[in-house]
Design a protein around this motif. Structure first.
Motif, mmCIF file in Angstrom:
data_model
loop_
_atom_site.group_PDB
_atom_site.id
_atom_site.type_symbol
_atom_site.label_atom_id
_atom_site.label_comp_id
_atom_site.label_asym_id
_atom_site.label_seq_id
_atom_site.Cartn_x
_atom_site.Cartn_y
_atom_site.Cartn_z
ATOM 1 N N THR A 1 1.134 -1.202 0.254
ATOM 2 C CA THR A 1 0.031 0.027 -0.305
ATOM 3 C C THR A 1 0.638 1.137 0.071
ATOM 4 O O THR A 1 1.510 1.404 1.322
ATOM 5 N N SER B 1 -3.557 6.178 2.835
ATOM 6 C CA SER B 1 -4.641 5.024 1.803
ATOM 7 C C SER B 1 -4.159 4.137 1.669
ATOM 8 O O SER B 1 -3.056 3.739 2.210
ATOM 9 N N ALA C 1 -5.290 1.961 -0.125
ATOM 10 C CA ALA C 1 -5.289 1.533 -1.696
ATOM 11 C C ALA C 1 -4.084 0.833 -2.167
ATOM 12 O O ALA C 1 -2.713 1.478 -1.942
ATOM 13 N N SER C 2 -4.001 0.165 -2.963
ATOM 14 C CA SER C 2 -3.253 -0.733 -3.828
ATOM 15 C C SER C 2 -3.431 -0.623 -5.038
ATOM 16 O O SER C 2 -4.324 -1.373 -5.957
ATOM 17 N N PRO C 3 -3.466 0.793 -5.941
ATOM 18 C CA PRO C 3 -4.153 0.956 -6.884
ATOM 19 C C PRO C 3 -3.308 0.524 -8.645
ATOM 20 O O PRO C 3 -3.591 0.374 -9.349
#
Length: 162
Positions: A117, A123, A125-127
């Motif tokens: 992450t 955040s 999130a792991s975009p």
């Protein structure tokens, strides 16, 4: 797996085109340094595998450390392997190579590991996870090693003639 040589693909390719404006030794050292935390987790079974070291904040701190340590340690290493043509390592080169190493590492790991992450603690999130297949990522990394290695060899050969 920590310390994977596949991370070196980008560095080898970059070294081929930038010559003394990039230190492959410092880059490689930063690749190892960023994976110390996952190695400790694997050995102790405690903590997050890809935790703080695999965030932008962690990579920045590790990059700063590797930039500072990279110049003296890298120069010693180059003397030991008898590569005086790459001496001295400029401070800007040391820091630049360290940051390219740490940031490219989390970029690559962000694609292949769901627990990375990079924007943490802001955040979870792991975009980048899964934007390409692991097989494609490995092929791209290997291509960097081979194409970069051939380009490096060709440039070295040409420079020795002149």
């Amino acid at each position: 797996m920590p310390f994977t040589p596949l991370h070196m693909g980008a560095g080898v390719a970059l070294k081929a085109v930038t010559r003394n404006s990039f230190s492959l030794v410092v880059f490689g050292g930063s690749q190892i340094a960023i994976d110390i935390q996952p190695l400790v987790v694997m050995l102790t079974n405690k903590g997050e595998l890809h935790g703080f070291s695999h965030t932008i904040l962690g990579a920045t701190l590790i990059g700063l450390f590797c930039g500072l340590a990279g110049k003296p340690i890298g120069e010693l290493f180059l003397r030991l392997i008898r590569k005086p043509g790459y001496l001295p390592i400029d401070w800007r080169v040391s820091f630049g190579s360290a940051f390219i190493g740490t940031y490219s590492h989390i970029f690559i790991d962000s694609i292949m590991h769901s627990d990375v992450t990079p924007l943490s603690p802001f955040s979870t999130a792991s975009p980048l996870y899964g934007i390409i297949s692991i097989e494609t990522l490995h092929v791209l990394c290997l291509a960097g090693v081979f194409v970069g290695g051939l380009a490096y060899w060709a440039v070295e050969k040409k420079c020795k003639k002149t």
